[in-house]
Design a protein around this motif. Structure first.
Motif, PDB file in Angstrom:
ATOM      1  N   GLY A  14      -0.682  -2.296   1.782  1.00  0.00           N
ATOM      2  CA  GLY A  14      -0.582  -0.846   1.712  1.00  0.00           C
ATOM      3  C   GLY A  14       0.814  -0.305   1.907  1.00  0.00           C
ATOM      4  O   GLY A  14       0.988   0.813   2.411  1.00  0.00           O
ATOM      5  N   ASN A  15       1.828  -1.051   1.500  1.00  0.00           N
ATOM      6  CA  ASN A  15       3.213  -0.601   1.655  1.00  0.00           C
ATOM      7  C   ASN A  15       3.607   0.260   0.455  1.00  0.00           C
ATOM      8  O   ASN A  15       4.248  -0.202  -0.487  1.00  0.00           O
ATOM      9  CB  ASN A  15       4.151  -1.810   1.793  1.00  0.00           C
ATOM     10  CG  ASN A  15       5.551  -1.408   2.194  1.00  0.00           C
ATOM     11  OD1 ASN A  15       5.984  -0.280   1.959  1.00  0.00           O
ATOM     12  ND2 ASN A  15       6.285  -2.335   2.796  1.00  0.00           N
ATOM     13  N   ASN A  16       3.185   1.500   0.517  1.00  0.00           N
ATOM     14  CA  ASN A  16       3.377   2.388  -0.624  1.00  0.00           C
ATOM     15  C   ASN A  16       4.847   2.691  -0.886  1.00  0.00           C
ATOM     16  O   ASN A  16       5.261   2.859  -2.033  1.00  0.00           O
ATOM     17  CB  ASN A  16       2.613   3.694  -0.383  1.00  0.00           C
ATOM     18  CG  ASN A  16       2.402   4.485  -1.657  1.00  0.00           C
ATOM     19  OD1 ASN A  16       2.478   3.941  -2.756  1.00  0.00           O
ATOM     20  ND2 ASN A  16       2.135   5.767  -1.518  1.00  0.00           N
ATOM     21  N   GLU A  31      -3.453  10.226  -8.557  1.00  0.00           N
ATOM     22  CA  GLU A  31      -4.025  11.076  -7.508  1.00  0.00           C
ATOM     23  C   GLU A  31      -4.789  12.246  -8.117  1.00  0.00           C
ATOM     24  O   GLU A  31      -5.873  12.604  -7.649  1.00  0.00           O
ATOM     25  CB  GLU A  31      -2.914  11.587  -6.596  1.00  0.00           C
ATOM     26  CG  GLU A  31      -2.310  10.526  -5.700  1.00  0.00           C
ATOM     27  CD  GLU A  31      -1.231  11.084  -4.798  1.00  0.00           C
ATOM     28  OE1 GLU A  31      -1.262  10.783  -3.587  1.00  0.00           O
ATOM     29  OE2 GLU A  31      -0.356  11.833  -5.298  1.00  0.00           O
ATOM     30  N   ASN A  56      -7.822   4.748  -3.119  1.00  0.00           N
ATOM     31  CA  ASN A  56      -8.098   5.441  -1.856  1.00  0.00           C
ATOM     32  C   ASN A  56      -6.826   6.055  -1.294  1.00  0.00           C
ATOM     33  O   ASN A  56      -5.724   5.599  -1.594  1.00  0.00           O
ATOM     34  CB  ASN A  56      -8.723   4.469  -0.855  1.00  0.00           C
ATOM     35  CG  ASN A  56      -7.823   3.281  -0.577  1.00  0.00           C
ATOM     36  OD1 ASN A  56      -6.822   3.402   0.112  1.00  0.00           O
ATOM     37  ND2 ASN A  56      -8.170   2.110  -1.110  1.00  0.00           N
ATOM     38  N   PRO A  57      -6.961   7.100  -0.462  1.00  0.00           N
ATOM     39  CA  PRO A  57      -5.767   7.747   0.097  1.00  0.00           C
ATOM     40  C   PRO A  57      -4.899   6.818   0.937  1.00  0.00           C
ATOM     41  O   PRO A  57      -3.705   7.075   1.116  1.00  0.00           O
ATOM     42  CB  PRO A  57      -6.358   8.879   0.945  1.00  0.00           C
ATOM     43  CG  PRO A  57      -7.696   9.148   0.347  1.00  0.00           C
ATOM     44  CD  PRO A  57      -8.194   7.812  -0.121  1.00  0.00           C
ATOM     45  N   GLU A  58      -5.469   5.728   1.445  1.00  0.00           N
ATOM     46  CA  GLU A  58      -4.693   4.771   2.248  1.00  0.00           C
ATOM     47  C   GLU A  58      -3.885   3.822   1.365  1.00  0.00           C
ATOM     48  O   GLU A  58      -3.171   2.959   1.872  1.00  0.00           O
ATOM     49  CB  GLU A  58      -5.627   3.950   3.155  1.00  0.00           C
ATOM     50  CG  GLU A  58      -6.264   4.757   4.273  1.00  0.00           C
ATOM     51  CD  GLU A  58      -7.397   5.643   3.782  1.00  0.00           C
ATOM     52  OE1 GLU A  58      -8.058   5.261   2.796  1.00  0.00           O
ATOM     53  OE2 GLU A  58      -7.606   6.724   4.358  1.00  0.00           O
ATOM     54  N   PHE A  59      -4.053   3.950   0.059  1.00  0.00           N
ATOM     55  CA  PHE A  59      -3.292   3.233  -0.946  1.00  0.00           C
ATOM     56  C   PHE A  59      -3.720   1.782  -1.159  1.00  0.00           C
ATOM     57  O   PHE A  59      -3.650   1.277  -2.260  1.00  0.00           O
ATOM     58  CB  PHE A  59      -1.775   3.282  -0.663  1.00  0.00           C
ATOM     59  CG  PHE A  59      -0.994   2.242  -1.439  1.00  0.00           C
ATOM     60  CD1 PHE A  59      -0.818   2.372  -2.805  1.00  0.00           C
ATOM     61  CD2 PHE A  59      -0.480   1.126  -0.829  1.00  0.00           C
ATOM     62  CE1 PHE A  59      -0.139   1.413  -3.534  1.00  0.00           C
ATOM     63  CE2 PHE A  59       0.201   0.160  -1.542  1.00  0.00           C
ATOM     64  CZ  PHE A  59       0.373   0.313  -2.906  1.00  0.00           C
ATOM     65  N   LYS A  60      -4.183   1.086  -0.160  1.00  0.00           N
ATOM     66  CA  LYS A  60      -4.398  -0.355  -0.301  1.00  0.00           C
ATOM     67  C   LYS A  60      -5.291  -0.700  -1.484  1.00  0.00           C
ATOM     68  O   LYS A  60      -6.288  -0.048  -1.759  1.00  0.00           O
ATOM     69  CB  LYS A  60      -5.032  -0.917   0.971  1.00  0.00           C
ATOM     70  CG  LYS A  60      -4.085  -1.043   2.145  1.00  0.00           C
ATOM     71  CD  LYS A  60      -4.783  -1.726   3.311  1.00  0.00           C
ATOM     72  CE  LYS A  60      -3.867  -1.839   4.519  1.00  0.00           C
ATOM     73  NZ  LYS A  60      -4.523  -2.522   5.654  1.00  0.00           N
TER      74      LYS A  60
END
Length: 261
Positions: free
Chosen positions: A200-202, A148, A236-240
């Motif tokens: 996107g299951n962070n 990040e 990306n901030p959405e993680f995917k």
């Protein structure tokens, strides 16, 4: 304006990857051309460990042959790319701004976690490159936060390459042929990872040690898996992210690659 590059995770497998006719080698040989030429490269390699983050400032990094017992052909390979001390300084500032202690290493060259994929992706060796350590004692969440903090580099013409292994159990390595089919405990972990990243299951991703099937068997130690968290954090901030390559070597090495835009 500089071109925006993704953060990527690649599996570098055994040091023999550049000289073996396997699918992961073919993928990496085409991948650099598909990505285009960045202004500089930051490699987060499983083969450089430290207690706190460290980044190399060397101007002419040596090619480190950090392995033994392999064909002599490998020891003749070199990757004479220029170093990237300015990028190293930028990395240190970005991490420091997020409260992550970082020290500069004046002599560290390129270990095989860096030069093996780079030799295949960018064989001209004309792109400045530096390395950032993994810190195995600090875990997945820390490495995600590293990514990040480094995310702005992607808008500055820098390609972030996280180099490790989708699976990495050396005690199983010598028991299988190069073309052996993967066992279920490898493919189960491999497909869990792809599903977790692509949906996107962070939360599951960061807690893979407890939630992924056979996590400890696939990664008895974490250093080869931790780079993927830095690549994901820099995405990306959405993680995917998305899996862009799937293959195996010696059965137990899943050689997948991921892209985080």
């Amino acid at each position: 304006m500089a071109e925006r590059f993704p953060a990527v995770f690649v599996s570098h497998g055994a040091p023999t990857l550049p000289i073996e006719p396997i699918r992961a080698r073919d993928f990496l040989s085409e991948f650099g051309q598909a990505l285009g030429k960045p202004g500089a490269i930051l490699v987060v390699s499983a083969h450089w460990e430290s207690s706190d983050a460290a980044v190399s400032t060397v101007a002419r990094p040596e090619t480190i042959h950090d392995f033994y017992g392999f064909p002599q052909e490998l020891y003749r390979l070199a990757y004479p790319a220029p170093g990237a001390p300015e990028l190293a300084s930028r990395v240190s500032k970005l991490l420091g701004a997020k409260g992550i202690p970082t020290h500069m290493h004046p002599t560290r060259g390129l270990d095989h976690g860096a030069w093996v994929p780079l030799l295949l992706m960018y064989p001209a060796a004309d792109i400045p490159v530096t390395q950032l350590t993994v810190q195995p004692s600090l875990g997945a969440d820390h490495h995600f936060r590293l990514g990040e903090a480094l995310r702005p580099l992607r808008d500055e013409g820098v390609l972030i390459i996280a180099s490790g292994g989708t699976t990495h159990n050396l005690s199983e390595f010598g028991r299988h042929r190069r073309d052996a089919p993967p066992p279920a405990w490898v493919t189960g972990f491999q497909e869990w990872l792809a599903h977790t990243i692509e949906t996107g299951n962070n939360d599951d991703f960061l807690h893979y040690r407890e939630r992924a099937p056979n996590a400890a068997r696939n990664h008895p130690s974490e250093e080869h898996f931790l780079p993927i968290f830095t690549a994901a954090g820099a995405g990306n901030p959405e993680f995917k992210g998305r899996r862009i390559h799937r293959s195996h070597a010696y059965g137990v090495f899943a050689m997948d690659a991921y892209r985080f835009d």
